[in-house]
Design a protein around this motif. Structure first.
Motif, PDB file in Angstrom:
ATOM      1  N   ARG B 134     -56.407 -70.577 -88.884  1.00 26.08           N
ATOM      2  CA  ARG B 134     -56.182 -69.525 -89.882  1.00 26.08           C
ATOM      3  C   ARG B 134     -55.837 -70.233 -91.184  1.00 26.08           C
ATOM      4  O   ARG B 134     -54.968 -71.102 -91.212  1.00 26.08           O
ATOM      5  CB  ARG B 134     -55.032 -68.619 -89.421  1.00 26.08           C
ATOM      6  CG  ARG B 134     -54.747 -67.430 -90.350  1.00 26.08           C
ATOM      7  CD  ARG B 134     -55.747 -66.306 -90.113  1.00 26.08           C
ATOM      8  NE  ARG B 134     -55.343 -65.062 -90.789  1.00 26.08           N
ATOM      9  CZ  ARG B 134     -55.820 -64.657 -91.973  1.00 26.08           C
ATOM     10  NH1 ARG B 134     -56.729 -65.387 -92.621  1.00 26.08           N
ATOM     11  NH2 ARG B 134     -55.398 -63.526 -92.506  1.00 26.08           N
ATOM     12  N   HIS B 135     -56.491 -69.871 -92.264  1.00 26.53           N
ATOM     13  CA  HIS B 135     -56.268 -70.510 -93.562  1.00 26.53           C
ATOM     14  C   HIS B 135     -56.395 -72.034 -93.465  1.00 26.53           C
ATOM     15  O   HIS B 135     -55.546 -72.768 -93.961  1.00 26.53           O
ATOM     16  CB  HIS B 135     -54.894 -70.138 -94.137  1.00 26.53           C
ATOM     17  CG  HIS B 135     -54.771 -68.686 -94.522  1.00 26.53           C
ATOM     18  ND1 HIS B 135     -55.563 -68.101 -95.486  1.00 26.53           N
ATOM     19  CD2 HIS B 135     -53.954 -67.709 -94.069  1.00 26.53           C
ATOM     20  CE1 HIS B 135     -55.229 -66.820 -95.613  1.00 26.53           C
ATOM     21  NE2 HIS B 135     -54.273 -66.550 -94.763  1.00 26.53           N
ATOM     22  N   ASP B 137     -58.038 -75.660 -94.193  1.00 31.97           N
ATOM     23  CA  ASP B 137     -58.864 -76.372 -95.173  1.00 31.97           C
ATOM     24  C   ASP B 137     -60.011 -77.076 -94.446  1.00 31.97           C
ATOM     25  O   ASP B 137     -60.177 -76.927 -93.226  1.00 31.97           O
ATOM     26  CB  ASP B 137     -58.024 -77.333 -96.017  1.00 31.97           C
ATOM     27  CG  ASP B 137     -57.414 -78.442 -95.182  1.00 31.97           C
ATOM     28  OD1 ASP B 137     -57.758 -78.573 -93.981  1.00 31.97           O
ATOM     29  OD2 ASP B 137     -56.587 -79.183 -95.726  1.00 31.97           O
ATOM     30  N   ARG B 138     -60.797 -77.833 -95.192  1.00 35.61           N
ATOM     31  CA  ARG B 138     -61.987 -78.447 -94.601  1.00 35.61           C
ATOM     32  C   ARG B 138     -61.650 -79.366 -93.422  1.00 35.61           C
ATOM     33  O   ARG B 138     -62.309 -79.308 -92.384  1.00 35.61           O
ATOM     34  CB  ARG B 138     -62.747 -79.213 -95.696  1.00 35.61           C
ATOM     35  CG  ARG B 138     -64.051 -79.797 -95.209  1.00 35.61           C
ATOM     36  CD  ARG B 138     -64.811 -80.514 -96.322  1.00 35.61           C
ATOM     37  NE  ARG B 138     -65.975 -81.135 -95.737  1.00 35.61           N
ATOM     38  CZ  ARG B 138     -67.127 -80.496 -95.516  1.00 35.61           C
ATOM     39  NH1 ARG B 138     -67.276 -79.234 -95.889  1.00 35.61           N
ATOM     40  NH2 ARG B 138     -68.129 -81.106 -94.935  1.00 35.61           N
ATOM     41  N   ALA B 139     -60.602 -80.151 -93.579  1.00 33.69           N
ATOM     42  CA  ALA B 139     -60.243 -81.085 -92.497  1.00 33.69           C
ATOM     43  C   ALA B 139     -59.767 -80.330 -91.264  1.00 33.69           C
ATOM     44  O   ALA B 139     -60.139 -80.667 -90.133  1.00 33.69           O
ATOM     45  CB  ALA B 139     -59.153 -82.058 -92.982  1.00 33.69           C
ATOM     46  N   TYR B 223     -63.865 -71.273 -94.746  1.00 35.20           N
ATOM     47  CA  TYR B 223     -63.956 -70.037 -95.550  1.00 35.20           C
ATOM     48  C   TYR B 223     -63.642 -68.809 -94.696  1.00 35.20           C
ATOM     49  O   TYR B 223     -62.854 -67.948 -95.105  1.00 35.20           O
ATOM     50  CB  TYR B 223     -65.350 -69.937 -96.153  1.00 35.20           C
ATOM     51  CG  TYR B 223     -65.525 -68.786 -97.125  1.00 35.20           C
ATOM     52  CD1 TYR B 223     -65.187 -68.938 -98.465  1.00 35.20           C
ATOM     53  CD2 TYR B 223     -66.025 -67.559 -96.706  1.00 35.20           C
ATOM     54  CE1 TYR B 223     -65.338 -67.892 -99.371  1.00 35.20           C
ATOM     55  CE2 TYR B 223     -66.184 -66.502 -97.596  1.00 35.20           C
ATOM     56  CZ  TYR B 223     -65.849 -66.676 -98.930  1.00 35.20           C
ATOM     57  OH  TYR B 223     -66.003 -65.634 -99.822  1.00 35.20           O
ATOM     58  N   GLY B 226     -60.108 -68.039 -93.915  1.00 38.29           N
ATOM     59  CA  GLY B 226     -59.334 -67.519 -95.038  1.00 38.29           C
ATOM     60  C   GLY B 226     -59.070 -66.028 -94.952  1.00 38.29           C
ATOM     61  O   GLY B 226     -58.158 -65.517 -95.599  1.00 38.29           O
TER      62      GLY B 226
END
Lengths: 289, 289
Positions: B134-135, B137-139, B223, B226
């Motif tokens: 949830r939320h 980032d790319r990593a 994405y 998000g």
């Protein structure tokens, strides 16, 4: 008859029924979907009303009556005045999109939204499926409808308008309140024209009636069953009337701590406080700054 | 490592793993979603490879590896050549829509479609989620990816184009084949550019490589996380390259009994026969005629 999921003072959520004189717990029914999947659910419900454990108002709160539907199908552009405020023509076919079960939340839940500055309201009548349906005509669709409840298709217009497809702006977790009760189809017919309203605090934003749908409940259920099997507990949201924030001049979106009250006469009301969370900063953004 | 759901000669569907030398059943894992939800699933899988019940090829058929994901998120318009054939610009945000679990089917299943005369193919790389996100980032998104499989987002273009929202043309039950195996992310990286093709019988219709995605796998997973929580077994379909029937001049749709073969090098192939059913006549239509 009405059905609800009640959070009791014992901390449980139970499936309960009412015939207008208080709530009774149905033995062994963990949720409404499993209750209405029973062939003889109405006799079980009648038995509960006659002799089941009673729950009094002060002991209970309404929870989301359908926390885990396999399918949530939503219709857009289904009231003539809302179609007009979006600048479109009355359509030949219903405009459909899907939500996840996780998108739903309870009738009195706070709605926390992060990373949107255009949170809008959409009061809607929701249809609850009561029996399996595939390729059903209008009569079969009518017979497969368990009853009706209220929903508000809270929409993040900034995300919704990023691309051609609305889905991402309408699929934020726990942003579509549902409830407080399901009124069975023998006691509530949207064709009779129940008033549907949405208030932000004391301010009336939407007012229409449920007889003004372009595609009515059996039409939407029949059409949807033409491509996918519907099952007990599935939900069909029927679209919103005019008066949404996007359609106002100037546009008006929900502010932090505003309360959205969604009512349909004969069903009840949803009352949800909006909590605009801080935007999430990703690790990448932290590393960049 | 590869994971699959196998239909064995005993009639069971079992979750199995392979390190390239035949399939082994993991004890107590009823399906892949529950298997990879285990904290130590890799050691359980290693134990199965070392000493588990073996299934030989002739004894097994591949089933849909993920028959019941809570979420299937699909990206449209994600290869530059497909975007060009639809006449659109390269987008700033991914165009997303949802499918139901019921939309999925097995890697060798017949695909029966009634009431459409514009059945089209869309070969796609599918991302399988392995841990909650949830939320992210790319990593974090990269770390949450279990692996990759193949899908074909078979699309009923007549229904898809009836309204602004594509959903109804892409949500026909049992029309999106998935499989045959999931290759874990340590053994398959789409950024390396695996060839993806779609044939109708012997005729090559689509050919691209998985490095050409506009929004790559971790970008789409990040994405999506998000706005909604992703969980083990969820699927993200990454969009299709150019060469679909809708984009051809003249347009070309699938005929009854044609076989769609969808391949990604390093994963395998889907092979699905199209069965165009008679259009369902509703009771109402029977009464009218």
């Amino acid at each position: 008859m009405q059905l609800a999921a009640l959070r009791t003072s014992r901390g449980e959520t139970v499936a309960a029924v009412s015939a207008g004189g208080g709530w009774a717990v149905v033995d062994g029914a963990t949720d409404i979907s499993s209750l209405v999947s029973r062939v003889n659910w109405r006799s079980d419900a009648d038995a509960a009303l006659a002799s089941g454990r009673r729950i009094t108002g002060a002991d209970a709160l309404f929870a989301n009556p359908l926390p885990n539907p396999a399918k949530v199908i939503c219709c857009g552009l289904n009231y003539a005045d809302h179609i007009a405020e979006t600048g479109r023509e009355v359509p030949e076919f219903p405009t459909l999109f899907a939500k996840f079960a996780d998108t739903l939340t309870g009738p009195d839940a706070d709605i926390t939204v992060t990373d949107s500055t255009a949170v809008d309201w959409e009061a809607e009548l929701a249809v609850v499926i009561g029996s399996p349906l595939r390729h059903g005509d209008r009569a079969a669709a009518q017979a497969a409808i368990l009853g009706y409840t209220i929903a508000n298709d809270i929409s993040m217009r900034d995300w919704q308008s990023r691309t051609l497809q609305w889905f991402q702006g309408k699929a934020f977790d726990a942003t579509t309140p549902v409830g407080p009760v399901i009124v069975t189809a023998d006691e509530f017919d949207p064709a009779d024209g129940a008033e549907i309203t949405c208030h932000i605090g004391d301010e009336l934003m939407q007012r229409s009636d449920t007889a003004r749908l372009v595609f009515d409940a059996p039409a939407l259920v029949s059409y949807s069953s033409g491509f996918t099997a519907l099952a007990p507990g599935d939900l069909v949201l029927t679209g919103t009337p005019g008066g949404v924030g996007l359609g106002r001049k100037p546009r008006r979106y929900l502010a932090d701590q505003e309360v959205v009250i969604t009512r349909i006469a004969g069903i009840g009301e949803l009352r949800n406080r909006i909590v605009l969370g801080d935007r999430i900063i990703t690790n990448e953004e932290r590393h960049e700054s």
